[in-house]
Design an enzyme around this catalytic site. Structure first.
Site, PDB file in Angstrom:
ATOM      1  N   GLY A  64     -69.238 -88.483  -0.236  1.00  0.00           N
ATOM      2  CA  GLY A  64     -68.756 -87.651  -1.328  1.00  0.00           C
ATOM      3  C   GLY A  64     -68.698 -88.411  -2.629  1.00  0.00           C
ATOM      4  N   PRO A  65     -68.521 -87.707  -3.739  1.00  0.00           N
ATOM      5  CA  PRO A  65     -68.430 -88.357  -5.051  1.00  0.00           C
ATOM      6  C   PRO A  65     -67.208 -89.262  -5.131  1.00  0.00           C
ATOM      7  CG  PRO A  65     -68.735 -85.968  -5.258  1.00  0.00           C
ATOM      8  CD  PRO A  65     -68.420 -86.245  -3.822  1.00  0.00           C
ATOM      9  N   GLY A  85     -63.629 -90.678  -6.018  1.00  0.00           N
ATOM     10  CA  GLY A  85     -62.340 -90.069  -6.330  1.00  0.00           C
ATOM     11  C   GLY A  85     -61.989 -88.847  -5.528  1.00  0.00           C
ATOM     12  N   THR A  86     -62.782 -88.526  -4.497  1.00  0.00           N
ATOM     13  CA  THR A  86     -62.513 -87.297  -3.742  1.00  0.00           C
ATOM     14  C   THR A  86     -61.595 -87.525  -2.548  1.00  0.00           C
ATOM     15  OG1 THR A  86     -64.615 -87.671  -2.597  1.00  0.00           O
ATOM     16  CG2 THR A  86     -64.623 -86.118  -4.427  1.00  0.00           C
ATOM     17  N   HIS A 121     -69.510 -78.572 -37.744  1.00  0.00           N
ATOM     18  CA  HIS A 121     -70.205 -78.971 -36.510  1.00  0.00           C
ATOM     19  C   HIS A 121     -69.514 -78.379 -35.277  1.00  0.00           C
ATOM     20  CE1 HIS A 121     -72.557 -81.912 -34.005  1.00  0.00           C
ATOM     21  NE2 HIS A 121     -71.559 -81.655 -33.174  1.00  0.00           N
ATOM     22  N   GLU A 122     -68.207 -78.553 -35.192  1.00  0.00           N
ATOM     23  CA  GLU A 122     -67.493 -78.070 -34.007  1.00  0.00           C
ATOM     24  C   GLU A 122     -67.429 -76.545 -33.972  1.00  0.00           C
ATOM     25  OE1 GLU A 122     -66.946 -80.014 -31.676  1.00  0.00           O
ATOM     26  OE2 GLU A 122     -67.263 -81.882 -32.779  1.00  0.00           O
ATOM     27  N   HIS A 175     -70.490 -75.063 -32.341  1.00  0.00           N
ATOM     28  CA  HIS A 175     -70.361 -74.951 -30.878  1.00  0.00           C
ATOM     29  C   HIS A 175     -69.470 -73.766 -30.502  1.00  0.00           C
ATOM     30  CE1 HIS A 175     -72.390 -78.720 -30.266  1.00  0.00           C
ATOM     31  NE2 HIS A 175     -71.454 -79.436 -30.878  1.00  0.00           N
TER      32      HIS A 175
END
EC number: 3.4.24.-
Length: 667
Positions: free
Chosen positions: A243-244, A246-247, A464-465, A468
């Site tokens: 698993g990734p 921190g799991t 800019h923000e 988004h």
């Protein structure tokens, strides 16, 4: 597609057999030294006491040698001729003669005590002195004192020998220790616990119920094997946790150690291999030898990919030692000799680089996937980590779990800890939703910095923000906007537009083409706003990370997901890195140069189409953008619900956004 967007020394056992005579002799001498300084329980003295005795002896020797000389330096002396003169002059009243020391103590007229007597060095024969003493009728007494010179010499010699022996033993001990370290290179460094007390039980593990159930079965087999053997079941020889980061893979191993009640060996894969040839294989043999002596038991190997990578050419030829270690591990796990009662549990976040022989049944019978937790898993993890946290009544763990899709167990624990730290810093009695939101931002984006004061730079970042945020609100397949802010963050983040991720899509990994296209468009919204508002000459490098993620996502859509005009073709391996044990051949492209040109063309077409779409939306909503910029500069943060209400006054929202506004009005 599921992996898209995810970031994916208890001491050694005692007892050494088959040593040669010289090693035994060295160890015997070392043991004597240790007994002398109290390093072994059998020694009568502690180490500190041994050194105190040595220091006391040296000080005593110095005192015995120095004190007579010091005393003599403070006394009054007369020469022999001066003594005769004073006798003739009638100044002497008393003489005490010490033949063993060769001195005489002389009292003169007018002295009040015997402490002020003069010292005279005498010869062996003093007949003239005796004649004058009789003539002057002086009190003369012969003193018999013990001769301590011989005893002092013996003590002095013993102390010298003692110091020399101590120094030699210390040197011998250090040399034997270094020799023992060299010979112990082949010994296992696994930490051993007869009944491991890790402080972690299965009830402390949440969010990975399927993996926990698999491992609880292993523990049940160790505690009650007859339950399984009665129907012919065999215990799994090995369990691989995948698993990734921190799991909770290592946390599961700790829970197994705390629940099993059997001897537990734990070691990291990197601890097998050293710079010396043959050390890794020797450590593997020693580990399994100790495990057999303590069966039934559990061996936990963390980060097994450090030693279990695919055998082959790889890069360079310096991996023979690692391959030899892996071969020995394969033999011990399922070789000619059986290992009944030994269960091997290993953890890795890179199963794709492991050797196929290591993964076959008989070695690792089970592969347990410990994936990122879904909503229920996150809720369970939050409940575990919130046990010792002071939460205010308005805190909803369910709401936090919905805000954090894609978070691992370690991320959630870190987020709650950051919230607790912020609460203490702000001197509050309990954690509030504000601390939770700030902690989520800190974990995902970075540390909040001082707001900008430069007006032009602040306005540019605001546009800019908002580029988004506006696209996130107006595109029909995008996620909902949580908030947009121009408060800078650590790592060079000038501001951000934060979405509320679709937890169903994130948890399942089922990303649609429309969502991916809108994601590319939203990522290009900041650059599009800069160019539309300020012109091409004023475009900044602030969109560098956005462009990088756009290029990566567009290439994956074309080469992995088959979402282009090239059709449903997987043209690239998802694992582009070259690992030891993976040859260069497997990294060569599986398509021609002509197809490579078409891939580049498809990527450019997709990205340019999204960019033009972003510019068009911003151009058509310029008045709205200007109003939002003024508001954002004033408030520095605009929440998502307020943002949607303002946008709805100027243009029609997509169905998903509109339904959310209607829901907010009802509330």
């Amino acid at each position: 597609m599921k992996n898209f967007g995810q970031q994916i020394k208890t001491d050694e056992l005692k007892g050494i057999n088959h040593h040669n005579w010289s090693l035994c002799q060295a160890q015997s001498n070392t043991q004597k030294a240790k007994i002398l300084f109290g390093r072994i329980p059998g020694g009568k003295l502690t180490r500190k006491l041994g050194w105190k005795i040595l220091a006391t002896g040296i000080i005593a020797q110095a005192v015995l040698l120095v004190s007579p000389a010091f005393a003599n330096s403070t006394q009054k002396n007369l020469s022999y001729s001066q003594l005769l003169d004073k006798i003739q002059a009638g100044e002497v009243t008393e003489i005490d003669y010490y033949p063993s020391r060769g001195i005489a103590k002389v009292s003169l007229k007018g002295q009040r005590s015997r402490e002020g007597m003069y010292i005279v060095q005498m010869f062996e024969h003093v007949p003239e002195l005796l004649d004058q003493v009789r003539a002057q009728k002086i009190d003369f007494e012969l003193k018999r004192s013990p001769d301590n010179s011989v005893a002092m010499g013996i003590i002095f010699n013993i102390l010298i020998v003692f110091v020399v022996i101590v120094v030699l033993l210390a040197i011998l001990r250090r040399s034997s220790q270094s020799q023992g370290n060299a010979l112990n290179f082949g010994k296992s460094r696994a930490r051993f616990q007869m009944e491991a007390k890790t402080g972690v039980l299965f009830e402390d593990v949440a969010g990975i119920e399927e993996a926990k159930e698999e491992l609880q079965e292993v523990v049940s087999f160790l505690k009650k094997p007859e339950k399984f053997t009665a129907i012919g079941a065999k215990i799994p020889k090995g369990v691989l946790l995948v698993g990734p980061p921190g799991t909770g893979k290592t946390l599961l191993a700790k829970a197994i150690a705390g629940e099993a009640g059997v001897p537990f060996f734990s070691i990291s894969g990197s601890e097998f291999v050293e710079m010396f040839v043959g050390v890794g294989a020797s450590r593997v043999r020693d580990l399994f030898k100790k495990a057999k002596e303590n069966a039934p038991c559990i061996i936990f190997i963390d980060e097994i990919d450090a030693v279990g990578r695919q055998r082959g050419a790889g890069i360079g030829g310096g991996n023979d030692e690692r391959e030899q270690t892996l071969n020995q591990l394969l033999t011990e796990m399922d070789g000619f000799e059986g290992n009944s009662g030994i269960i091997i549990i290993a953890a890795t976040n890179r199963p794709d680089v492991l050797d196929v022989a290591l993964l076959r049944p008989g070695r690792f019978d089970r592969q347990v996937t410990v994936d990122l937790p879904a909503y229920k898993g996150r809720l369970g993890i939050l409940e575990v980590h919130a046990r010792n946290k002071k939460l205010t009544p308005e805190i909803s763990l369910e709401a936090i779990a919905r805000k954090t899709p894609g978070f691992s167990g370690a991320d959630l624990a870190n987020m709650l800890n950051e919230a607790a730290i912020l609460t203490a810093r702000r001197r509050k009695e309990g954690i509030t939703p504000n601390e939770i939101d700030d902690a989520i931002d800190r974990v995902t984006i970075g540390l909040s910095l001082t707001p900008l004061l430069d007006g032009k730079k602040k306005r540019l970042i605001a546009y800019h923000e908002l580029g988004h945020a506006l696209l996130m609100t107006l595109l029909k397949n995008s996620d909902l906007l949580n908030k947009v802010t121009i408060i800078p963050r650590s790592g060079g983040v000038g501001g951000f537009a934060q979405p509320i991720m679709d937890e169903g899509m994130i948890d399942s990994g089922m990303y649609t083409r429309g969502w991916l296209i809108d994601r590319i468009t939203i990522s290009l919204g900041g650059r599009a706003a800069e160019e539309e508002i300020f012109g091409l000459a004023e475009v900044t490098v602030g969109a560098a990370n956005d462009i990088r993620s756009v290029a990566s996502l567009a290439r994956e859509m074309v080469t992995r997901y088959g979402m282009s005009d090239l059709g449903p073709l997987a043209l690239e391996n998802p694992n582009g890195e070259v690992f030891l044990g993976r040859g260069w051949q497997s990294q060569q492209p599986e398509y021609s140069e002509e197809v490579a040109i078409k891939i580049d063309h498809q990527i450019r077409t997709m990205v340019f189409h999204c960019y033009e779409k972003a510019r068009k939306i911003i151009r058509e909503n310029r008045v709205l953008m200007d109003r939002l910029v003024d508001l954002l500069i004033e408030k520095e943060t605009i929440e998502g619900d307020e943002f949607r209400r303002i946008v709805s006054e100027y243009t029609e929202l997509p169905k998903k956004q509109k339904s959310l506004i209607n829901l907010e009005k009802k509330i």
